[in-house]
Design an enzyme around this catalytic site. Structure first.
Site, short mmCIF file in Angstrom:
data_model
loop_
_atom_site.label_atom_id
_atom_site.label_comp_id
_atom_site.label_asym_id
_atom_site.label_seq_id
_atom_site.Cartn_x
_atom_site.Cartn_y
_atom_site.Cartn_z
N HIS A 130 1.69 4.11 -2.70
CA HIS A 130 1.85 5.92 -3.23
C HIS A 130 3.09 6.38 -3.48
O HIS A 130 3.02 7.03 -4.32
CB HIS A 130 1.15 6.18 -1.33
CG HIS A 130 0.31 5.98 -0.62
ND1 HIS A 130 -0.56 6.34 -1.99
CD2 HIS A 130 -0.19 5.35 0.36
CE1 HIS A 130 -1.94 6.46 -0.81
NE2 HIS A 130 -1.92 5.08 0.59
N ASP A 144 -7.17 7.68 2.30
CA ASP A 144 -6.74 7.96 1.28
C ASP A 144 -8.39 8.36 0.19
O ASP A 144 -8.51 9.53 -0.58
CB ASP A 144 -5.92 6.90 0.53
CG ASP A 144 -5.05 6.62 1.77
OD1 ASP A 144 -4.30 7.48 1.68
OD2 ASP A 144 -4.54 5.13 0.82
N HIS A 161 1.22 -0.99 0.04
CA HIS A 161 -0.46 -0.17 0.53
C HIS A 161 0.62 1.48 0.00
O HIS A 161 0.52 2.05 -0.82
CB HIS A 161 -1.49 -0.24 0.91
CG HIS A 161 -1.42 1.27 1.36
ND1 HIS A 161 -3.19 1.05 1.09
CD2 HIS A 161 -1.84 2.63 1.69
CE1 HIS A 161 -3.96 2.45 0.91
NE2 HIS A 161 -2.57 2.73 1.61
N GLU A 162 2.02 1.45 0.89
CA GLU A 162 2.56 2.51 1.14
C GLU A 162 3.68 2.89 -0.25
O GLU A 162 4.09 3.76 -0.62
CB GLU A 162 3.69 2.75 2.02
CG GLU A 162 2.44 2.40 3.35
CD GLU A 162 1.74 3.99 3.70
OE1 GLU A 162 1.82 4.32 3.06
OE2 GLU A 162 0.28 3.88 3.83
#
Length: 359
Positions: A179, A251, A175-176
């Site tokens: 980004h 988000d 997930h990170e």
């Protein structure tokens, strides 16, 4: 008088009458400030964070007729504030006794750049926290590492070691990484400063991209890239796990908020340069009871479509970048699982070099 809005809010204008104690206090203040007897030697100073809520009678000439707006400090202001709150604290020098430069010395110009968006209170808190970190580690001087950790704590909260399964850690890492990868390949976004899967506050992980300088204008290109970067985590989840998780809820909220501002207040959609107005404040509910809705149902539907279109465009862009650079995504995620935190220089090495940024 501090927090003047607590007793100086706009008086009720609704259809329902009532005896509000706050209104009686406001009326008394108005009488005292402009009563029958002149009080030329008395000066009243008040402060509030919600100036738009104050009653118009308070702001007319003869009462509060001077306004001083205290905005967040710019870079020069932050350097001056840092100098004030650094007094009395031992900081590591940028050179040793022989005059050779050191890696851990405090670079105040770098700290001022790092703290874009910090208020004076944030800066004071940051330096105090840095001193606490240094003391816990048994140091006699505060270095850049302590200040960096303190800045993270001020903005995101303290680190939390949560009990996570291997799958949870992998999901958070991808997930990170999503980004970060989308941010790296979005030319209008700032450089990624740090990626981590160490929990802070309510977040399981974070990707930090602080602005390199104070930004006074927002462009449409930058905001669209911002939406894409915000949706990068959800895009990575879909590509890697073919699944959606609740971790992207914040988000999605942030992306929707940016899109709503673009359509309703910035005029950055096909609806044209029209301000459809912010939502009413609680003090205006009484007015709304007597007034007709200023926006038609057809236009409200068109606004919803434009907001959805902007968010969908950002998500599709994020999805395309994640699919195109899946190998880079895997590398960054693996490094996060291994080390938990990846700094800017390490991230750029993993990506193959420094980012090319468009102003």
């Amino acid at each position: 008088i501090d927090e003047i809005d607590a007793i100086g809010r706009t008086r009720s204008v609704g259809a329902m009458g009532g005896h509000d104690e706050r209104e009686q206090t406001l009326n008394q203040i108005l009488v005292e400030m402009d009563g029958f007897e002149p009080n030329a030697s008395v000066m009243v100073v008040a402060a509030t964070n919600r100036g738009e809520l104050l009653d118009s009678a308070l702001l007319r000439p003869g009462r509060f007729d001077r306004r001083v707006v205290l905005d967040l400090p710019d870079m020069a202001g932050r350097k001056d504030i840092l100098a004030i709150h650094a007094k009395g604290k031992p900081f590591a020098s940028r050179s040793d006794a022989l005059g050779k430069p050191t890696d851990h010395g405090v670079d105040w110009d770098k700290v001022a750049k790092r703290t874009v968006g910090f208020s004076g209170a944030d800066i004071e808190n940051m330096l105090n926290e840095a001193a606490i970190f240094a003391a816990r580690m048994g140091k006699t001087e505060i270095d850049m590492k302590d200040i960096e950790e303190a800045a993270m704590k001020v903005k995101l909260g303290p680190e939390k070691k949560r009990l996570q399964s291997a799958l949870d850690r992998k999901m958070t890492a991808y997930h990170e990484a999503g980004h970060a990868v989308v941010s790296y390949f979005s030319p209008y976004l700032d450089i990624v400063h740090r990626i981590s899967i160490v929990s802070r506050g309510m977040a399981l992980g974070y990707t930090l991209s602080p602005p390199e300088k104070d930004r006074l204008h927002e462009t449409k290109s930058h905001l669209i890239d911002e939406i894409a970067m915000t949706m990068g985590g959800r895009a990575a989840e879909e590509v890697i796990f073919h699944e959606m998780t609740s971790g992207a809820s914040n988000d999605i909220d942030q992306a929707t908020r940016i899109a709503r501002f673009m359509v309703m207040e910035f005029g950055m959609s096909k609806l044209g340069p029209v301000n459809f107005g912010p939502e009413r404040d609680v003090t205006e509910w009484g007015k709304a009871y007597m007034e007709q809705q200023p926006i038609s149902q057809e236009m409200l539907a068109a606004i919803d479509r434009e907001i959805s279109k902007l968010v969908d465009t950002g998500y599709k862009k994020a999805l395309a970048l994640v699919k195109k650079h899946k190998k880079k995504l895997d590398v960054v995620a693996a490094e996060l699982i291994k080390k938990e935190t990846v700094e800017s220089e390490e991230f750029e090495q993993l990506m193959g070099g420094p980012k090319t940024k468009t102003e």
